[in-house]
Design an enzyme around this catalytic site. Structure first.
Site, PDB file in Angstrom:
ATOM      1  N   LYS A   1      49.816  40.723  34.433  1.00 17.61           N
ATOM      2  CA  LYS A   1      49.199  39.590  35.129  1.00 17.61           C
ATOM      3  C   LYS A   1      49.470  38.288  34.385  1.00 17.61           C
ATOM      4  O   LYS A   1      49.768  37.251  34.998  1.00 17.61           O
ATOM      5  CB  LYS A   1      47.688  39.824  35.264  1.00 17.61           C
ATOM      6  CG  LYS A   1      47.331  41.025  36.123  1.00 17.61           C
ATOM      7  CD  LYS A   1      45.826  41.212  36.228  1.00 17.61           C
ATOM      8  CE  LYS A   1      45.482  42.432  37.104  1.00 17.61           C
ATOM      9  NZ  LYS A   1      44.031  42.626  37.248  1.00 17.61           N
TER      10      LYS A   1
ATOM     11  N   ASN B   1      39.643  43.417  30.867  1.00 13.69           N
ATOM     12  CA  ASN B   1      41.065  43.208  30.618  1.00 13.69           C
ATOM     13  C   ASN B   1      41.671  42.098  31.461  1.00 13.69           C
ATOM     14  O   ASN B   1      42.829  41.741  31.293  1.00 13.69           O
ATOM     15  CB  ASN B   1      41.847  44.509  30.852  1.00 13.69           C
ATOM     16  CG  ASN B   1      41.597  45.086  32.230  1.00 13.69           C
ATOM     17  OD1 ASN B   1      40.936  44.467  33.058  1.00 13.69           O
ATOM     18  ND2 ASN B   1      42.111  46.271  32.481  1.00 13.69           N
TER      19      ASN B   1
ATOM     20  N   ASP C   1      43.351  40.357  43.012  1.00  7.33           N
ATOM     21  CA  ASP C   1      43.152  41.797  42.902  1.00  7.33           C
ATOM     22  C   ASP C   1      42.950  42.351  44.310  1.00  7.33           C
ATOM     23  O   ASP C   1      42.733  41.589  45.260  1.00  7.33           O
ATOM     24  CB  ASP C   1      41.930  42.066  42.022  1.00  7.33           C
ATOM     25  CG  ASP C   1      41.794  43.528  41.657  1.00  7.33           C
ATOM     26  OD1 ASP C   1      42.788  44.264  41.796  1.00  7.33           O
ATOM     27  OD2 ASP C   1      40.697  43.932  41.236  1.00  7.33           O
TER      28      ASP C   1
ATOM     29  N   ASP D   1      37.977  40.912  37.581  1.00 11.53           N
ATOM     30  CA  ASP D   1      36.593  41.364  37.412  1.00 11.53           C
ATOM     31  C   ASP D   1      36.375  42.136  36.114  1.00 11.53           C
ATOM     32  O   ASP D   1      35.264  42.245  35.632  1.00 11.53           O
ATOM     33  CB  ASP D   1      36.143  42.225  38.602  1.00 11.53           C
ATOM     34  CG  ASP D   1      37.091  43.399  38.852  1.00 11.53           C
ATOM     35  OD1 ASP D   1      38.020  43.601  38.032  1.00 11.53           O
ATOM     36  OD2 ASP D   1      36.908  44.103  39.852  1.00 11.53           O
TER      37      ASP D   1
ATOM     38  N   LYS E   1      37.546  69.037  42.303  1.00 14.91           N
ATOM     39  CA  LYS E   1      38.272  67.992  43.020  1.00 14.91           C
ATOM     40  C   LYS E   1      38.832  67.022  41.987  1.00 14.91           C
ATOM     41  O   LYS E   1      38.327  66.934  40.853  1.00 14.91           O
ATOM     42  CB  LYS E   1      37.374  67.249  44.012  1.00 14.91           C
ATOM     43  CG  LYS E   1      36.433  66.241  43.388  1.00 14.91           C
ATOM     44  CD  LYS E   1      35.812  65.350  44.437  1.00 14.91           C
ATOM     45  CE  LYS E   1      34.995  64.239  43.813  1.00 14.91           C
ATOM     46  NZ  LYS E   1      33.907  64.648  42.952  1.00 14.91           N
TER      47      LYS E   1
ATOM     48  N   THR F   1      47.609  44.675  41.529  1.00 15.08           N
ATOM     49  CA  THR F   1      46.620  45.745  41.595  1.00 15.08           C
ATOM     50  C   THR F   1      47.049  46.930  40.748  1.00 15.08           C
ATOM     51  O   THR F   1      48.235  47.122  40.470  1.00 15.08           O
ATOM     52  CB  THR F   1      46.416  46.196  43.064  1.00 15.08           C
ATOM     53  OG1 THR F   1      45.513  47.296  43.121  1.00 15.08           O
ATOM     54  CG2 THR F   1      47.739  46.614  43.694  1.00 15.08           C
TER      55      THR F   1
ATOM     56  N   ASP G   1      46.668  49.946  41.787  1.00 15.14           N
ATOM     57  CA  ASP G   1      46.858  51.058  42.716  1.00 15.14           C
ATOM     58  C   ASP G   1      48.300  51.551  42.765  1.00 15.14           C
ATOM     59  O   ASP G   1      49.223  50.894  42.281  1.00 15.14           O
ATOM     60  CB  ASP G   1      46.426  50.645  44.124  1.00 15.14           C
ATOM     61  CG  ASP G   1      44.949  50.932  44.353  1.00 15.14           C
ATOM     62  OD1 ASP G   1      44.423  51.816  43.662  1.00 15.14           O
ATOM     63  OD2 ASP G   1      44.337  50.278  45.201  1.00 15.14           O
TER      64      ASP G   1
ATOM     65  N   ARG H   1      50.318  49.182  40.002  1.00 15.44           N
ATOM     66  CA  ARG H   1      50.106  49.763  38.674  1.00 15.44           C
ATOM     67  C   ARG H   1      50.074  48.658  37.609  1.00 15.44           C
ATOM     68  O   ARG H   1      50.697  48.740  36.568  1.00 15.44           O
ATOM     69  CB  ARG H   1      51.204  50.780  38.342  1.00 15.44           C
ATOM     70  CG  ARG H   1      51.231  52.000  39.238  1.00 15.44           C
ATOM     71  CD  ARG H   1      49.945  52.778  39.133  1.00 15.44           C
ATOM     72  NE  ARG H   1      50.028  54.114  39.722  1.00 15.44           N
ATOM     73  CZ  ARG H   1      48.978  54.768  40.209  1.00 15.44           C
ATOM     74  NH1 ARG H   1      47.792  54.182  40.201  1.00 15.44           N
ATOM     75  NH2 ARG H   1      49.104  55.980  40.695  1.00 15.44           N
TER      76      ARG H   1
ATOM     77  N   GLU I   1      33.064  59.506  45.870  1.00 18.84           N
ATOM     78  CA  GLU I   1      32.224  60.658  46.225  1.00 18.84           C
ATOM     79  C   GLU I   1      31.335  60.341  47.423  1.00 18.84           C
ATOM     80  O   GLU I   1      31.062  61.221  48.248  1.00 18.84           O
ATOM     81  CB  GLU I   1      31.377  61.072  45.021  1.00 18.84           C
ATOM     82  CG  GLU I   1      32.211  61.620  43.864  1.00 18.84           C
ATOM     83  CD  GLU I   1      31.363  62.348  42.831  1.00 18.84           C
ATOM     84  OE1 GLU I   1      30.156  62.044  42.744  1.00 18.84           O
ATOM     85  OE2 GLU I   1      31.904  63.226  42.133  1.00 18.84           O
TER      86      GLU I   1
END
Length: 990
Positions: free
Chosen positions: A645, A667, A315, A664, A476, A580, A582, A639, A421
């Protein structure tokens, strides 16, 4: 403790020794029986002590990685082990948690649990804590919406409940209790409710007997390697029986007490009695060493598997990266781009510099010139930047402040809240702004807040300025979600104009540039709201007609050690894949930064880049056959979904790869189970992931994976070393003793070249403790330069075993022959196999010389096994020290092995010279010049072993020259990607 003692006694190796002990005592050979008993005691005692320590260590490690529960006790929320939860406890659960007991919920916010383990229902169940069931009709488990059941997994939301049952009293416990007598148990019981017949009872009895026998022999318990060695012991037992029969047959079946004892010793020479004990100790030490390297071993099988890993699927977030966000770039339309440089402390706003460029990210990228950021940005801040700062501060609930360190006078920057944040808050704090001071200075009143939701992907707050009576919405979120509710933006400084589709394309182009740099991009917007006409409590009314203010690119920086660790993995022959969730651009940028992808992607053709970097949709759209037809598998999948995986691991398995997988989340558990070694994150990992994994990283750091692999390789290498040492010695003893049957005296009996007690002494002195020392040897310098190896019994080990064993037997036999037939007259005496024979001086001297040579050769073999190929005199060729100094340092470093060999070397002298012990027990006598022969043949064996290693080095150098692919890929791990298609002129944007 009784179980541990039984495990030491009832295994194939020790049972063979015990059988030999019984036979020796039955024929009243008290001396041999005593020595065999001593060997049994040493093995059982050392094994018991070490396994007891290992059991305590493993229990402590299990407690570190066992599921925990968050409970409310005495008004405080604390984390405890799930097994310590009791009825009446108030338990707090959240996404990813395993429910520790059956709970009656009294609070649930968007709570859903996966109860597939209990009900078989594949979809999560939405919980409703307000449900009350008053009917007398029993409610099925799957319909009890006000309950959360033990072992179910929270897939979404959070909640609280009161524990109503634990352990076997839970719903899942009832099922577990009903399955306790399954076929996988040692004793198979008959189900009497089905009217069983004779066949059922016979099957149960047969299966139970088989399970017990196999359990005692160790073939169905322990790790795969322990089971394999138990089968090896059974095979060697039958070889030993065959050899014993040969011994008796050579004496024409005239089996005297001495012949029987010699047959037993020949049989024992085939049994590496210390093997299981040393293996247990080595694995226990390995597990303890792993803890110091931030790795908790949950399943001992993984220790064996780690050395053979040749692919890692990792990951990104928190493993390759720090898992803490840093605001890297801010783009304000019409103003320019602000960038933070040299900041590697996510919470510290005083580290790093803020620089400025008046161009947008897209303009900077398209420019032919290198971007020139200057440290002098506009001060005072333009009105548009001030609006962005207000939104960044007020649409944010994280906090960053300088706080005292516990038990210290020092202050450090600490943060609380969501990582994204926090990064925004650190950026505004860097500019000298904070939410508390802004609210106080501007006299703001908080009216409403709409929290971030995974389906909406944005958050908003509403504040009223009590001075001016103006209320403002601050928003935001994800760029596409914020743009969908924006109607205006500032085109020229303070000129507010409608936001057209073309303008949105400009914003999205800048977003794409920031994403391609590995940044997570968020958008900001605000507007004034008329609270008299609009309901501030309705999200749809508030979040509309906003004014777009700008973008921020937030960066999860790679861990400082990640790039080096990936490089070392490549050097070790291990491919690293990033799977990942991302954005592809972000994933590719991070992968390039840490070395998973080459930095010069523009040197590769579009076809190659598409294979290197894929999205989950692209990979999943391929059939298994199409995946197998790919020249190489992707290095990055963005994505990524859980099933992606699993498919990646299956694809690697079809290519005969040995795979480690990190995860982690809940899933990730299917892929962790599917991988050869599942690796869970200890800090941020869910209980389900930890339970599915084989090892747990306590620091969530990719570098710790490499540490674990290095330790796994060290342990596998050490196991190979002592297996080679023990089995080569067994081969040597077997050859020596069987050939020795040819020495016949005048009565027609064989004169044994080594007496039975000498054989047993050599087994005691040269096997157990030197093998334990080899098991503790530190990793060689080139441990990560060697290709992965998932097996202990390689052809190299088997051939070395035969070569060393044969040469040792030859050297010791020649020593015996020279003493008896060369220097001596060849007279073998009468009845020299007992302590009451006559004319046995020459035989006794020959035995003493061969005994010393055999002992020393076996001991020096331990040092030769320190490295399978490198010379004993130059085990660290890269060392700056002279060879003799480095050799002394290497030998002294492993003091357990050093003193084991020294003790064994010195122990020869007293047993040769002490009266009665020498001629009545060991059946050998004092010697003089024979010491020189023993030493000379020991040196000859040593030189032969060095010559064998030299031959191997030459052979493997020639092999590498004929097949350079491994070296090429080790030096350039991307060579195979470039080899099937390359174009040096095509730049690819994915």
């Amino acid at each position: 403790m009784a179980k541990i003692l039984a495990h030491q006694v009832f295994n194939a190796m020790v049972l063979i020794l015990i059988i030999s002990l019984v036979i020796a005592l039955a024929i009243r050979d008290w001396i041999s029986g005593g020595v065999i008993g001593f060997v049994v005691f040493i093995n059982v005692f050392v094994g018991f002590i070490q396994e007891y320590k290992a059991e305590k260590t493993m229990n402590s490690l299990k407690s570190l990685s066992s599921p925990t529960a968050k409970v409310l006790r005495e008004g405080h929320s604390i984390d405890i082990d799930s097994e310590n939860v009791v009825p009446g406890d108030i338990v707090i659960i959240g996404a990813g948690d395993t429910v520790p007991a059956d709970l009656r919920l009294f609070n649930a916010v968007n709570l859903e649990t996966d109860e597939a383990l209990l009900t078989g229902e594949s979809l999560p169940v939405a919980k409703v804590h307000t449900e009350v069931y008053t009917d007398d009709v029993p409610v099925p488990v799957g319909d009890r919406l006000n309950m959360a059941f033990s072992s179910s997994v929270v897939s979404k939301g959070r909640g609280s409940g009161i524990v109503v049952s634990t352990g076997l009293h839970t719903e899942i416990g009832n099922i577990a209790d009903s399955l306790k007598n399954g076929d996988d148990k040692l004793i198979v019981k008959v189900d009497k409710s089905t009217n069983p017949g004779f066949k059922d009872y016979f099957f149960a009895a047969s299966k139970s007997t088989y399970n017990i026998v196999m359990n005692v022999l160790g073939t169905n318990v322990g790790t795969p390697l322990q089971r394999k060695l138990s089968w090896l012991a059974i095979f060697l037992f039958w070889v030993a029986v065959l050899f014993a029969i040969v011994v008796m047959a050579s004496q024409k079946m005239r089996v005297t007490k001495n012949v029987a004892i010699y047959a037993i010793c020949v049989a024992l020479s085939m049994i590496p009695s210390s093997l299981i004990v040393v293996l247990t100790i080595t694995m226990a030490i390995g597990a303890q060493v792993m803890v110091t390297k931030n790795v908790i071993v949950r399943k001992l099988d993984s220790l064996e598997a780690l050395g053979g890993i040749n692919d890692i699927c990792s990951d990104k977030t928190g493993t390759l990266t720090m898992g803490k966000m840093i605001a890297r770039k801010v783009w304000i339309p019409t103003l320019g781009t602000y960038m933070v440089q040299n900041s590697n402390e996510p919470f510290n706003p005083t580290v790093g510099e803020l620089v400025y460029n008046e161009s947008s990210p897209k303009e900077i990228k398209d420019s032919d010139e290198e971007a020139d950021y200057i440290p002098n940005f506009p001060v005072p801040h333009p009105n548009l930047f001030s609006k962005w700062i207000d939104t960044a501060i007020l649409a944010n609930i994280a906090s960053v402040k300088l706080s005292p360190v516990a038990n210290s006078d020092k202050l450090e920057w600490q943060a609380h809240g969501d990582a994204t944040e926090i990064a925004i808050n650190v950026f505004t704090t860097r500019l000298g702004y904070s939410r508390d001071s802004m609210i106080e200075d501007q006299e703001l009143e908080h009216l409403a807040e709409f929290p971030f939701d995974s389906s909406i992907k944005r958050m908003s707050t509403v504040y009223a300025n009590t001075k001016s009576s103006v209320s403002t919405v601050y928003t935001k979120g994800a760029v596409e979600r914020v743009l969908s509710i924006c109607k205006y933006w500032y085109k020229n400084k303070d000129e507010l104009i409608p936001l057209s589709e073309e303008d949105k394309n400009v914003i999205e182009a800048n977003m794409a540039v920031l994403s391609s740099e590995g940044l997570r991009v968020l958008a900001f917007a605000q507007r004034q709201i008329n609270t008299a006409k609009e309901d501030v409590n309705k999200r749809d009314d508030v979040e509309q007609n906003l004014v777009f203010l700008g973008l921020i690119g937030i960066y999860d920086p790679p861990r400082p050690e990640s790039a080096r660790s990936v490089k070392l993995c490549h050097k070790a022959g291990i491919n690293v894949h990033m799977l990942t969730g991302d954005h592809p651009g972000t994933a590719r940028a991070i992968a390039q930064e840490v070395g998973i992808l080459p930095h010069n992607l523009y040197h590769y053709s579009e076809e190659v880049v598409r294979v290197m970097v894929m999205t989950a949709n692209e990979f999943d759209s391929l059939s298994d056959e199409e995946v197998d037809n790919l020249p190489v598998l992707p290095l990055v999948i963005a994505r990524c979904a859980p099933q992606t995986k699993v498919r990646m691991i299956e694809a690697l398995h079809r290519r005969k790869k040995f795979v480690a997988m990190t995860g982690d989340g809940v899933n990730d558990s299917p892929s962790l189970k599917k991988a050869d070694v599942g690796i869970a994150m200890g800090l941020n990992g869910s209980d389900v992931a930890k339970d599915a994994a084989d090892i747990v990283l306590t620091d969530d750091n990719f570098a710790s994976i490499l540490n674990a692999i290095e330790e796994g390789r060290r342990m596998s290498s050490n196991i190979q070393k002592f297996v080679l040492q023990l089995l080569a010695e067994n081969v040597a003893q077997a050859i020596y003793l069987m050939v020795g049957l040819a020495f016949m005296d005048k009565s027609g009996y064989s004169v044994f070249p080594l007496a039975p007690v000498e054989v047993l002494w050599i087994i005691v002195v040269t096997s157990c403790f030197p093998a334990m020392g080899l098991g503790q040897e530190k990793a060689s310098d080139d441990i990560l330069d060697l290709p992965p190896n998932s097996t202990i019994f390689t052809w190299e080990v088997i051939i070395d075993m035969c070569a060393y064993g044969f040469w040792m037997a030859v050297c010791c036999l020649i020593c015996f022959v020279v003493i008896v037939f060369g220097k001596g007259n060849g007279y073998l005496g009468i009845d020299c196999n007992t302590g009451s024979g006559s004319g046995c001086d020459l035989v006794f001297q020959g035995r003493s010389g061969a005994f010393a040579a055999f002992t020393w050769c076996a001991l020096f073999l331990s040092w030769e096994c320190l490295h399978m190929r490198l010379s004993f005199f130059k085990m660290r060729p890269e060392s700056e020290h002279s060879w003799w100094k480095q050799l002394g340092m290497d030998l002294w470093e492993n003091q357990f092995l050093f003193w084991s060999i020294i003790f064994g070397f010195v122990s020869v002298f007293p047993v040769v010279y002490i009266p009665v012990i020498n001629d009545k027990v060991f059946l050998h006598g004092p010697i003089g010049y024979e010491w020189g022969l023993s030493f000379a043949f020991t040196i000859l064996f040593f030189l032969g072993a060095e010559g064998w290693k030299w031959f191997k080095r030459v052979y493997y150098r020639k092999t590498a020259a004929r097949n350079p692919e491994y070296e090429l890929e080790r030096n350039d791990p991307f060579q195979k990607y470039a080899s099937f298609s390359r174009s040096n002129t095509v730049a690819v944007n994915v």
